[in-house]
Design a protein around this motif. Structure first.
Motif, short mmCIF file in Angstrom:
data_model
loop_
_atom_site.label_atom_id
_atom_site.label_comp_id
_atom_site.label_asym_id
_atom_site.label_seq_id
_atom_site.Cartn_x
_atom_site.Cartn_y
_atom_site.Cartn_z
N ASN A 192 0.90 -1.33 0.22
CA ASN A 192 0.05 -0.02 0.13
C ASN A 192 0.85 1.26 0.15
N ASP A 196 -0.91 1.85 -3.93
CA ASP A 196 -1.24 0.30 -4.24
C ASP A 196 -0.54 -0.25 -5.28
N GLU A 355 -11.78 -6.20 -10.03
CA GLU A 355 -12.09 -6.75 -9.01
C GLU A 355 -10.59 -6.82 -8.13
N LEU A 357 -8.89 -4.66 -7.28
CA LEU A 357 -8.76 -3.43 -6.02
C LEU A 357 -9.10 -4.30 -4.59
N ARG A 358 -9.77 -5.42 -4.53
CA ARG A 358 -10.26 -6.10 -3.55
C ARG A 358 -8.88 -6.49 -2.58
N PHE A 360 -6.32 -5.02 -1.90
CA PHE A 360 -5.66 -4.25 -1.06
C PHE A 360 -6.11 -4.18 0.09
N THR A 361 -7.39 -4.71 0.25
CA THR A 361 -8.06 -4.67 1.70
C THR A 361 -7.62 -5.74 2.67
N GLY A 362 -6.69 -6.62 2.45
CA GLY A 362 -5.90 -7.89 3.22
C GLY A 362 -6.64 -9.10 2.86
N ASN A 363 -7.74 -9.11 2.26
CA ASN A 363 -8.25 -10.62 1.91
C ASN A 363 -9.19 -10.39 1.04
N THR A 385 -8.56 -17.19 0.28
CA THR A 385 -8.68 -16.34 1.60
C THR A 385 -7.45 -16.51 2.26
#
Length: 408
Positions: A192, A196, A355, A357-358, A360-363, A385
């Motif tokens: 990040n 990102d 998709e 981009l998901r 970079f949220t950690g999961n 996961t």
């Protein structure tokens, strides 16, 4: 290190065992007894450790017992002054490490001493405790470790002997390490900073291979006192069932061997009987287990533990994939049931949503890229996961042990 190994074991043992002299169980027959835990005033010192005269360090762990109903197994005894003292007046203070652990780096200079030594403890409330003076009793080498494998599991044995016929009484414990894999190997990781971006995962950040470690939880004793020769052959150390996750990839066991006096052997044998062999009408009645540590400032106060001193010998055994139960037809379960591989596109063909981009949220965790040779660019990433990609979440570490040897 040696003093820490049995900590969890002894917490469990003494929490169950703590029934001092006035509270020894009265039974007209051998039926289960539930002690009135809520009414017993327990705050007794538990001293755990072995004074090692080898080059390994010595750690003595001090704790206080708690009621059976308490959630904690024990509470550490902090800010004590702990030292090893000789009957010649010598004194070797231990350094407090925290959490009830007291440490001395190397007692090997005492290995050939003919003097006797004692452990002395002065607690923060100025109570004094001291063990009996004990002679140094060195363990002979472990001759070998071997195992027998079949579809039900693996039985591990040790062999030793003392040509001088001086040891006779032995105790063992061990530390297990096993390798395991996550369900999917992640080759990428999300960064990040400063922006990102997805980068190749470095070796130090890999989360596919992990190693888990566990200490022994039983007391292992044997004696050659009734034999003409001081030989211990095919001594059972551990049995690991074929369904254990320890056999996922590779397994190793480090066995430690201690030489005991007859008094120390009787102490550990009584402790073993009281904690492992009760429960049927054919078992021995429970009894008070008296160690060799005393409260000198209050002789009526019970103290738990037994201090011995000497050279601890050790040997490591590796068991590779070809010898494991899974190679003999057993099905080893994994913690990764239900893991699914997802596909995330920069531009989903149906929704045109980014998709990726998901990630970079950690999961979920990125696994590999979706490179298209037809258009010459990356279309996105496969992912899953964290539970299916990060082996550390199953209790392991991704740091390869320095002693590890690949056997599969």
């Amino acid at each position: 290190m040696r003093g820490k190994k049995m900590k969890n074991t002894m917490k469990r043992i003494y929490k169950v065992l703590l029934i001092p002299g006035a509270l020894i169980i009265h039974l007209s027959c051998k039926s289960p007894y539930i002690p009135p835990a809520s009414s017993i005033n327990v705050n007794y010192l538990h001293v755990e450790g072995f004074i090692n005269t080898g080059t390994d360090n010595t750690t003595i762990t001090l704790s206080r017992t708690v009621k059976l109903t308490d959630s904690a197994g024990s509470k550490p005894e902090l800010n004590a002054a702990v030292s090893v003292v000789g009957n010649d007046g010598s004194n070797y203070p231990l350094e407090e490490e925290g959490n009830g652990d007291y440490f001395y780096p190397d007692f090997s200079f005492l290995a050939n001493s003919t003097k006797q030594y004692s452990l002395k403890i002065v607690t923060s409330d100025h109570k004094t405790y001291q063990s009996d003076f004990v002679a140094i009793k060195n363990s002979p080498p472990i001759d070998s470790l071997n195992f027998i494998a079949n579809a039900s599991g693996i039985e591990i044995y040790s062999n030793t002997h003392d040509p001088a016929n001086n040891t006779r009484y032995y105790r063992w414990d061990y530390q297990e390490t096993w390798e395991q894999l996550s369900a999917y190997e992640s080759f990428y990781m999300a960064e990040n900073i400063p922006v990102d971006t997805l980068v190749l995962r470095t070796q130090t950040k890999q989360i596919y291979y992990c190693w888990s470690t566990q200490n022994s939880s039983t007391l292992i004793l044997n004696s050659s006192a009734k034999l003409s020769q001081d030989v211990i052959a095919q001594n059972p150390i551990a049995f690991i069932g074929s369904l254990s996750p320890k056999f996922s990839i590779e397994y190793s066991i480090l066995v430690f061997q201690y030489a005991l006096t007859s008094d120390a052997f009787n102490y550990w044998q009584n402790l073993k009987k009281n904690t492992e062999q009760l429960g049927s009408i054919f078992d021995a009645l429970p009894s008070q287990v008296q160690g060799n540590i005393h409260c000198t400032s209050n002789p009526s106060e019970p103290v738990l533990g037994y201090i011995s001193m000497g050279l601890v010998t050790q040997q490591r055994l590796f068991i590779g994939g070809s010898s494991m139960p899974r190679a003999l037809g057993a099905q080893i379960p994994t913690p990764y049931g239900g893991c699914l591989l997802d596909t995330l596109y920069y531009d989903n063909p149906k929704t045109h949503v980014n998709e990726v981009l998901r990630l970079f949220t950690g999961n979920p965790i990125p696994i590999s890229g979706l490179f298209s040779p037809f258009i010459g660019k990356n279309l996105g990433y496969t992912a899953s996961t964290a539970a299916c990609t990060d082996c550390r979440l199953n209790g392991g570490t991704n740091r390869r042990p320095s002693y590890w040897i690949d056997k599969f």
